[in-house]
Write an enzyme that holds these catalytic residues in place. Structure first.
Site, PDB file in Angstrom:
ATOM      1  N   ASN A   8       0.906  -1.076   0.054  1.00  0.00           N
ATOM      2  CA  ASN A   8      -0.197  -0.036   0.048  1.00  0.00           C
ATOM      3  C   ASN A   8       0.899   1.370   0.020  1.00  0.00           C
ATOM      4  O   ASN A   8       1.670   1.485   0.880  1.00  0.00           O
ATOM      5  CB  ASN A   8      -0.932   0.042   1.166  1.00  0.00           C
ATOM      6  N   HIS A  91     -10.409   1.616   3.981  1.00  0.00           N
ATOM      7  CA  HIS A  91      -9.278   1.122   4.810  1.00  0.00           C
ATOM      8  C   HIS A  91      -9.305   1.969   6.038  1.00  0.00           C
ATOM      9  O   HIS A  91     -10.251   3.249   5.833  1.00  0.00           O
ATOM     10  CB  HIS A  91      -8.158   1.965   3.636  1.00  0.00           C
ATOM     11  N   GLU A 139      -6.914  -5.133   9.718  1.00  0.00           N
ATOM     12  CA  GLU A 139      -5.945  -4.079  10.257  1.00  0.00           C
ATOM     13  C   GLU A 139      -6.074  -3.337  11.575  1.00  0.00           C
ATOM     14  O   GLU A 139      -6.847  -2.398  11.568  1.00  0.00           O
ATOM     15  CB  GLU A 139      -5.521  -2.995   9.210  1.00  0.00           C
ATOM     16  N   ILE A 144      -1.035   0.075  13.018  1.00  0.00           N
ATOM     17  CA  ILE A 144      -0.731   0.772  11.685  1.00  0.00           C
ATOM     18  C   ILE A 144       0.453   1.822  11.774  1.00  0.00           C
ATOM     19  O   ILE A 144       0.277   2.927  12.511  1.00  0.00           O
ATOM     20  CB  ILE A 144      -2.024   1.493  10.952  1.00  0.00           C
ATOM     21  N   GLY A 178       1.723  -3.067  10.858  1.00  0.00           N
ATOM     22  CA  GLY A 178       3.211  -3.162  11.539  1.00  0.00           C
ATOM     23  C   GLY A 178       4.017  -4.153  10.959  1.00  0.00           C
ATOM     24  O   GLY A 178       4.931  -4.461  11.769  1.00  0.00           O
TER      25      GLY A 178
HETATM   26  O1  G3P Z   1      -2.852  -1.207   4.216  1.00  0.00           O
HETATM   27  C1  G3P Z   1      -1.524  -1.423   4.952  1.00  0.00           C
HETATM   28  C2  G3P Z   1      -1.357  -0.491   5.949  1.00  0.00           C
HETATM   29  O2  G3P Z   1      -2.383   0.265   6.724  1.00  0.00           O
HETATM   30  C3  G3P Z   1      -0.516  -1.187   6.896  1.00  0.00           C
HETATM   31  O3  G3P Z   1       0.367   0.028   7.251  1.00  0.00           O
HETATM   32  O4  G3P Z   1       2.580   0.897   7.726  1.00  0.00           O
HETATM   33  O5  G3P Z   1       1.593  -0.640   9.390  1.00  0.00           O
HETATM   34  O6  G3P Z   1       2.419  -1.530   6.981  1.00  0.00           O
HETATM   35  P1  G3P Z   1       1.972  -0.455   7.931  1.00  0.00           P
END
Ligand code: G3P
Length: 221
Positions: A8, A91, A139, A144, A178
């Site tokens: 993403n 999202h 998620e 995140i 994460g």
């Molecule tokens: O859609 C994936 C995202 O929200 C996760 O973000 O930075 O924790 O990998 P991250």
């Protein structure tokens, strides 16, 4: 069916325009040496930029509109024509109400776009499964962008989501938040996830190739 790695790009500077395209090129190169399906979730404005790549590109959002007077909204047909094969929906950073979500999934299906519906809690899994998207992604918002993965910090959330989804329909469950390395991926896949969504762990990595390779290794469980 294989496993899935969704990158993403969000609206990070490193994932925007030409910068994002560099990530796409590296992911494309690495995709030739793996069975993992790599999908690039880019900003709508960048979809056409990625048309020379062999990897599927997904939009980060669509609106449930049809052709007409809808200034500033994202038309599913336009995304499709630009080259997108699917879209993320709901999202954590772009949440929509259930009715809008339901209409968006319907419009995506009419347009021939795959859907990845994101949820923030396992409690939303059954209702979401009833919409019959192609994937459901769990998620937890608080993880995140951080360095502690959902698979390490909250494995029970993954298991609960998979059980809830399966009680309605067999829809592949993806996990995100994460995830930074092979161990995070490995743990999630062992728990039954079909793939992962990663943003900062790839997009903000200082060595992109190393970061993606490391993540891909986690699928070899
Ligand atoms: O859609 C994936 C995202 O929200 C996760 O973000 O930075 O924790 O990998 P991250």
């Amino acid at each position: 069916m294989g496993n899935y790695l969704l990158i993403n790009f969000k609206t990070y500077k490193e994932g925007t325009g030409k910068n994002g395209f560099k990530i796409g090129k590296i992911a494309e190169k690495l995709s030739k040496k793996t069975n993992v399906n790599i999908i690039l979730c880019v900003q709508s404005a960048d979809i056409r930029l990625f048309s020379s790549l062999s990897l599927p590109v997904y939009s980060q959002h669509i609106d449930p509109i049809t052709y007409g007077a809808n200034t500033g909204w994202i038309l599913p047909e336009a995304i499709k024509e630009a080259g997108a094969k699917g879209t993320l929906l709901n999202h954590s950073e772009h949440q929509i109400d259930y009715k809008t979500l339901s209409l968006s999934v319907k419009r995506a299906k009419e347009t021939g776009l795959k859907t990845v519906v994101c949820i923030d809690k396992p409690g939303k899994a059954k209702k979401t499964a009833k919409l019959n998207p192609d994937f459901i992604a769990i998620e937890p918002p608080e993880l995140i962008g951080g360095n502690i993965s959902v698979s390490k910090a909250k494995p029970e959330i993954i298991t609960k989501t998979i059980n809830n989804v399966n009680s309605v329909k067999k829809i592949p469950v993806l996990i995100g938040a994460g995830i930074k390395n092979r161990e995070d991926v490995k743990k999630g896949i062992k728990l039954g996830a079909k793939g992962v969504l990663i943003a900062s762990g790839v997009v903000k990595a200082s060595d992109l190739e190393k970061a993606i390779k490391n993540i891909l290794e986690g699928f070899n469980v």
